[in-house]
Write an enzyme that holds these catalytic residues in place. Structure first.
Site, PDB file in Angstrom:
ATOM      1  N   ARG A  48      70.406   4.335 -27.435  1.00 44.50           N
ATOM      2  CA  ARG A  48      69.030   4.821 -27.569  1.00 44.50           C
ATOM      3  C   ARG A  48      68.159   4.117 -26.530  1.00 44.50           C
ATOM      4  O   ARG A  48      68.575   3.208 -25.844  1.00 44.50           O
ATOM      5  CB  ARG A  48      68.512   4.593 -28.999  1.00 44.50           C
ATOM      6  N   ALA A  50      64.972   5.522 -23.752  1.00 50.78           N
ATOM      7  CA  ALA A  50      64.982   6.646 -22.805  1.00 50.78           C
ATOM      8  C   ALA A  50      65.954   6.451 -21.623  1.00 50.78           C
ATOM      9  O   ALA A  50      66.816   7.318 -21.376  1.00 50.78           O
ATOM     10  CB  ALA A  50      63.559   6.910 -22.332  1.00 50.78           C
ATOM     11  N   ARG A  91      68.684  15.075 -28.233  1.00 51.06           N
ATOM     12  CA  ARG A  91      67.345  14.571 -28.594  1.00 51.06           C
ATOM     13  C   ARG A  91      66.317  15.216 -27.658  1.00 51.06           C
ATOM     14  O   ARG A  91      66.575  15.344 -26.466  1.00 51.06           O
ATOM     15  CB  ARG A  91      67.261  13.037 -28.469  1.00 51.06           C
ATOM     16  N   GLN A 198      63.896  -0.909 -34.643  1.00 46.66           N
ATOM     17  CA  GLN A 198      64.362  -1.306 -33.304  1.00 46.66           C
ATOM     18  C   GLN A 198      63.770  -2.649 -32.880  1.00 46.66           C
ATOM     19  O   GLN A 198      64.397  -3.403 -32.148  1.00 46.66           O
ATOM     20  CB  GLN A 198      63.978  -0.239 -32.263  1.00 46.66           C
ATOM     21  N   ASP A 239      58.778   7.161 -23.509  1.00 50.39           N
ATOM     22  CA  ASP A 239      59.840   8.176 -23.523  1.00 50.39           C
ATOM     23  C   ASP A 239      59.514   9.371 -22.643  1.00 50.39           C
ATOM     24  O   ASP A 239      60.403  10.062 -22.155  1.00 50.39           O
ATOM     25  CB  ASP A 239      60.105   8.641 -24.952  1.00 50.39           C
TER      26      ASP A 239
END
Ligand code: MRU
Length: 356
Positions: A48, A50, A91, A198, A239
């Site tokens: 995970r 970007a 995603r 995260q 992102d």
């Protein structure tokens, strides 16, 4: 941190990732060969962040291409396109995913006259280059970001925009890692970052591994640490950044930006140009991923903690209004408001630097 976030094992024909859903308790390296496993790893956030998603997808598409049985471009291309679309569907928000896949497709298309084995080799090289460039971009972001802070500063960060979200160094955490290399002592406050934690699980893991003075706080404590005077700047990743500087990042980021404005603390977004989407005018046009309700009601709890049947709203990202952003730190320097002009200037610099 001694582990690579994303790697290609050419011998084995596998994508290697550190399973981020198991951190910090367990360091587990996954060897992924099947397209559905790579898709799932991205969707489940085993890989995970970007830039890391982009690199993983590039390696994934190379592995898919390698397995295509074809003698001609006409046989090869539909299967390649299908693999690309499949990975791209994992995603929706981080633009690095489609950016990396499009780069791979361009290489294939520009060389369609070549033999299929030659095209496959060019795809391998392109994926390796995407990763190498990511390391370079993060290092440059670290250098530029470091000019914004001084020894002893306190930095608040949200989500994980560190090495675990990229190929090395990270974006928002790159200045911290570089500062550490140079003997600086920066204090980092990590928002835990509900619902997937995260910040609590990943940023703390990599910062402690680097010996950084690290404190985890619940998301709702950000105002208090700012009020205490412990925060000199906020550093976050992104992102997808729109052409007007609106910056989409992990859910909760916009609230942190609003708090920072209130307390007069500069709020910086750090990200490579591969995360800036000049085709998108403004933040409202960015597609925000919605995630499963169980991430809010069940994950991380011994027992479900919200009643069955309750409605859940679980957007994975939000958009920081450009008016709240003091600067966007890229590999080509720091864009300042007004962003429409300064981001164009960044892309001009990028254009000039393309090796010809
Ligand atoms: O859902 P995630 O964990 O992939 O979200 C990650 C973020 O929001 C990061 O801040 C962003 O991707 C930048 S990573 C350098």
């Amino acid at each position: 941190m001694q582990y690579e976030t994303v790697a290609l094992d050419e011998q084995e024909g596998a994508l290697l990732i550190i399973d981020q859903t198991r951190l910090p308790g367990e360091v587990n390296i996954l060897h992924l060969k099947e397209q559905k496993d790579i898709w799932q790893a991205i969707y489940l956030l085993q890989v995970r962040g970007a830039p890391a998603i982009g690199v993983a997808a590039a390696f994934g598409l190379y592995l898919a291409a390698k397995d295509i049985q074809a003698d001609t471009w006409e046989q090869f291309y539909p299967a390649f396109q299908q693999a690309k679309d499949y990975l791209n569907s994992s995603r929706p928000t981080a633009v690095n995913l489609s950016w990396a896949l499009n780069r791979m497709a361009k290489i294939a298309e520009a060389n369609k006259e070549k033999s299929i084995p030659e095209i496959k080799e060019l795809l391998r090289k392109e994926a390796v280059a995407i990763k190498a460039e990511d390391v370079w971009m993060c290092r440059q972001i670290g250098e530029h970001g470091l000019t914004l802070i001084k020894d002893g500063d306190g930095i608040l960060t949200h989500c994980n925009a560190g090495q675990l979200a990229t190929s090395k160094y990270g974006t928002a955490l790159a200045p911290i890692h570089l500062g550490r290399e140079r003997g600086m002592n920066i204090k980092v406050f990590c928002d835990e970052t509900r619902p997937l934690l995260q910040g609590a699980r990943l940023s703390t893991f990599e910062l402690l591994a680097d010996g950084v003075d690290t404190t985890v706080i619940c998301d709702n404590m950000a105002s208090q640490v700012m009020k205490n005077g412990w925060i000199d700047a906020v550093f976050v990743g992104c992102d997808r950044v729109a052409a007007n500087g609106d910056a989409c990042n992990k859910i909760g980021t916009s609230g942190v930006a609003i708090l920072a404005k209130y307390y007069g603390i500069p709020f910086y977004v750090l990200g490579p140009t591969s995360t800036i989407d000049m085709s998108i005018e403004k933040g409202e046009d960015i597609v925000i991923e919605q995630r499963p309700p169980e991430e809010v009601t069940e994950m991380w709890y011994q027992q479900r903690m919200a009643p069955q049947g309750v409605k859940v709203y679980n957007p994975a990202f939000d958009v920081v209004d450009n008016a709240l952003i003091a600067g966007i730190v890229t590999e080509y320097g720091i864009a300042r408001p007004p962003f429409r002009e300064s981001l164009q200037e960044i892309f001009r610099k990028k254009q000039e630097n393309i090796p010809r």
